[in-house]
Design an enzyme around this catalytic site. Structure first.
Site, PDB file in Angstrom:
ATOM      1  N   GLU A  17      56.972  41.504 -32.684  1.00  0.00           N
ATOM      2  CA  GLU A  17      57.992  42.521 -32.933  1.00  0.00           C
ATOM      3  C   GLU A  17      58.952  42.685 -31.747  1.00  0.00           C
ATOM      4  O   GLU A  17      60.150  42.825 -31.941  1.00  0.00           O
ATOM      5  CB  GLU A  17      57.299  43.854 -33.242  1.00  0.00           C
ATOM      6  CG  GLU A  17      58.182  44.800 -34.018  1.00  0.00           C
ATOM      7  CD  GLU A  17      57.474  46.107 -34.323  1.00  0.00           C
ATOM      8  OE1 GLU A  17      56.327  46.289 -33.884  1.00  0.00           O
ATOM      9  OE2 GLU A  17      58.079  46.954 -34.998  1.00  0.00           O
ATOM     10  N   ASP A  18      58.412  42.662 -30.560  1.00  0.00           N
ATOM     11  CA  ASP A  18      59.228  43.070 -29.409  1.00  0.00           C
ATOM     12  C   ASP A  18      59.651  41.954 -28.460  1.00  0.00           C
ATOM     13  O   ASP A  18      60.384  42.210 -27.503  1.00  0.00           O
ATOM     14  CB  ASP A  18      58.457  44.116 -28.573  1.00  0.00           C
ATOM     15  CG  ASP A  18      58.206  45.392 -29.361  1.00  0.00           C
ATOM     16  OD1 ASP A  18      58.911  45.590 -30.370  1.00  0.00           O
ATOM     17  OD2 ASP A  18      57.329  46.169 -28.970  1.00  0.00           O
TER      18      ASP A  18
END
Ligand code: MN
Length: 714
Positions: free
Chosen positions: A76-77
């Protein structure tokens, strides 16, 4: 921050066979891809996945789970991809990291209890593997521990509320009492600051007044248990503020009346000793009969086992005492994780990853009540469901395979009745589209829309089916009445009688019917002949015109019907006395009209059929019809074409071959004319629609032996 070797040591402590190499690689990989990212606290971002991994080592989770924790925010990051993780750490870990990422993308907004419940089920369904859920819980726990670093108060409150509504109950469901309590304790002051403050204050006063009780009870119990020869550990613990507050708000139990503000716990070796210890307790203090609960012989659905008793203790204070074995205690505090651990280290060392889950299910299967069982267990159960959102974020829970129409009816019957289309995740889709987990569904509505019988072919929920059927049966009734009225008006006109209510009342009475509407309906359905109506009202009447001797329905059955039961024509409902005329053979896609024909119901003609001339001065008999877009690919229409063929050997055979190649089916051949060089034939061909027929005609035109080919309307 936990050092690399420390993490490995921690895992090795409970699992000596761990894949050390993989753990090290995951540590380094996560640190590298998170790079210079920082958290709200100012700490390096990497400290977060590391702490989450640490929490999971406390639960003594397996290597894949710890690795997943280290990697849980990388997709996600960071620039890390699923493929990369799969290559480096294997498909299992990659799948779990994906799972955690998906859970993180879900946001919960509603505050209604039902929605919270649905959302928890949704999370379970999305987790597939319970280890994914454990990573998510550990992730939430660390985020809650560091919540105070977040600057915006609204954001803090939102996260804390979500924790109380969703994650703490989830932790409880899977038996993780410790985590549940910590989540609640961390969230409580953010969501209910005033309540938190007043309870804190009151608890201080209460502790002052009960000062010494805790130590007194503990020493008394220790002494008596030792005298009875029972080896035991005794603890006293202040009850968590949040659970006290909940009891006050939901069960209206005042603070003073809560017996278990200090909960005492006696831990012994095994189940049998628990009962002996209970005897000791009841020997010194009087028990309150209704408050003895034996969760050892009847465990809670989440596997919790213990004996609870409330007694009148020193200074006449009510105190609650829980008695359990150390194994029961571990399961009560750590839930599935502890259960797994105990099994893992017992006799069989199969190393079966999901064994603990199976064991958990077994316990739950023996739990009371199917509802409880459903609530608490089998993730698999939720695999048969899909959870979709309305545009406002409301969750709608549907069975697997549900369509846009099912969704619409699940929201509201009116929404279902008027839906014309849907948007799934912003993209327009047909009504029959099946929905997937997490889809956001917007229903497009129109006042002009009505439920279609075709919907019954694809909806799967009972609610949608019932609503559509109900609507159709009402609508059919209306249409039969309209048709019946038209038929009677024509019949009366022929006999030069006036069709009025007074006349019809006679018919109602003599035939013992309910109403004039019923007369219309029966005539429309073909269950009552127009002739019979006339004869009933005017006994002995000499009929001038031709009226059907038989009810319309029987005529309808004896005439040729094509396209099966569902003739896809707009404006009509299947089941009416409707049929394709034999003169022009209308097929799907033709421009058509309907003619209301005495005793025969509605005949469908092509707009340019010659036989329509007959009806030119009775405009009231004409119905404007058009075709529905064809849903049923098996519909067949019979069409007629006329060919002029050259009298050559094999001419007819070549024509038949062309038609077969175009997938037309010949149902009849008729010779119309024979000449020495040419002959004319008529062919009845079964086709799907006008386009199909056109392609057959086009193919015939290029055939050598065919001089001309036309569609025949007579
Ligand atoms: Mn995280």
């Amino acid at each position: 921050m936990i050092r690399q070797y420390e993490l490995v040591e921690r895992v090795k402590e409970y699992d000596p066979n761990i894949d050390e190499n993989m753990l090290n690689r995951a540590y380094v990989f996560s640190m590298k891809v998170h790079g210079k990212q920082v958290r709200a606290s100012g700490d390096a971002y990497f400290s977060h996945p590391l702490e989450v991994a640490g929490i999971l080592t406390n639960m003594k989770m397996d290597c894949d789970t710890i690795v997943t924790a280290l990697l849980h925010d990388t997709i996600e990051d960071t620039i890390a991809t699923h493929e990369q993780i799969e290559e480096l750490f294997g498909a299992d870990v990659a799948k779990m990291v994906d799972g955690v990422t998906k859970l993180s993308e879900l946001t919960y907004s509603s505050e209604s209890a039902k929605q919270a419940d649905n959302f928890r089920k949704f999370l379970l369904a999305m987790s597939h593997d319970i280890r994914v859920l454990l990573v998510k819980l550990a992730d939430r726990l660390h985020n809650m521990r560091t919540l105070h670093h977040i600057k915006k108060p609204e954001k803090r409150i939102r996260i804390a509320r979500e924790t109380l509504d969703i994650y703490a109950p989830l932790a409880e469901r899977i038996g993780m009492q410790e985590i549940k309590e910590e989540l609640e304790a961390l969230a409580f002051p953010h969501v209910y600051p005033e309540a938190y403050e007043s309870i804190t204050k009151r608890m201080k006063q209460i502790h002052a007044s009960t000062d010494g009780i805790k130590d007194l009870v503990i020493s008394e119990l220790e002494r008596l248990l030792a005298e009875a020869g029972i080896e035991a550990e005794v603890f006293g613990r202040e009850k968590r503020f949040y659970s006290i507050w909940r009891k006050m708000t939901y069960r209206h139990v005042s603070l003073a009346d809560q017996a278990d503000i200090i909960a005492f716990r006696i831990i012994v070796d095994d189940a049998e000793t628990c009962y002996r210890a209970l005897g000791v307790v009841h020997g010194i203090w009087q028990a309150i009969p209704d408050l003895i609960k034996d969760y050892i012989s009847m465990p809670k659905p989440n596997g919790y086992q213990s004996i609870h008793t409330t007694v009148i203790g020193p200074r006449k204070k009510r105190i609650e005492i829980q008695i359990r074995s150390s194994a029961m205690d571990a399961i009560a505090e750590k839930g599935v994780a502890a259960h797994w651990l105990y099994k893992q280290h017992s006799s069989d060392q199969e190393g079966e990853q999901y064994k603990w889950l199976k064991d958990l299910l077994e316990i739950m299967e023996h739990a009371d009540g199917p509802d409880e069982f459903l609530e608490h267990t089998k993730l698999a159960m939720y695999q048969n469901q899909v959870f979709c959102f309305t545009p406002k974020g409301q969750l709608v829970n549907l069975p697997q395979g549900a369509t846009v129409v099912d969704f619409a009816y699940a929201v509201h019957t009116d929404v279902g009745d008027s839906c014309v289309g849907g948007k799934v995740n912003g993209n327009p889709v047909p009504l029959r589209s099946r929905l997937g987990n997490g889809d956001q569904v917007e229903i497009l509505r129109s006042k002009a829309q009505q439920p279609s019988p075709n919907w019954l072919g694809f909806v799967i929920t009972g609610k949608a089916k019932a609503a559509i059927r109900r609507f159709i049966s009402h609508k059919k009734k209306d249409e039969y009445q309209m048709l019946g009225k038209t038929l009677l008006e024509r019949a009366f006109q022929i006999e030069e009688r006036e069709l009025n209510n007074k006349a019809l009342e006679i018919c109602v009475k003599n035939l013992q019917l309910q109403s004039i509407q019923e007369v219309y309906e029966l005539v429309g359905k073909g269950e009552l002949a127009d002739r019979k109506v006339l004869e009933t009202i005017y006994p002995g009447i000499k009929l001038n015109g031709e009226h059907s001797m038989l009810p319309a329905k029987m005529v309808d059955q004896s005439s040729k019907r094509v396209g099966g039961d569902s003739i896809p024509i707009k404006g009509l409902t299947p089941g009416l006395a409707v049929h394709m005329s034999d003169c022009c053979h209308p097929i799907m896609g033709d421009r058509i009209v309907g003619i209301v024909t005495t005793g025969k119901g509605i005949m469908v003609h092509t707009i340019d059929c010659e036989s329509l001339d007959v009806y030119s001065d009775t405009p009231e008999a004409w119905l404007d019809l058009s075709w529905f877009p064809l849903e049923d690919e098996n519909s067949i229409f019979v069409s007629r074409i006329e060919l002029l063929l050259q009298h050559l050997p094999g001419a007819l055979a070549s024509v038949l071959t062309v038609i077969a190649q175009e997938k037309g089916n010949i149902s009849n051949i008729k010779f119309i004319e024979r000449a020495p060089e040419l002959f004319r034939i008529a062919l009845d061909i079964e086709v799907r629609d006008v386009k199909h027929l056109t392609s057959i005609i086009a193919a015939l035109r290029v055939s050598e032996s065919v001089s001309s080919v036309e569609r025949a309307f007579r």
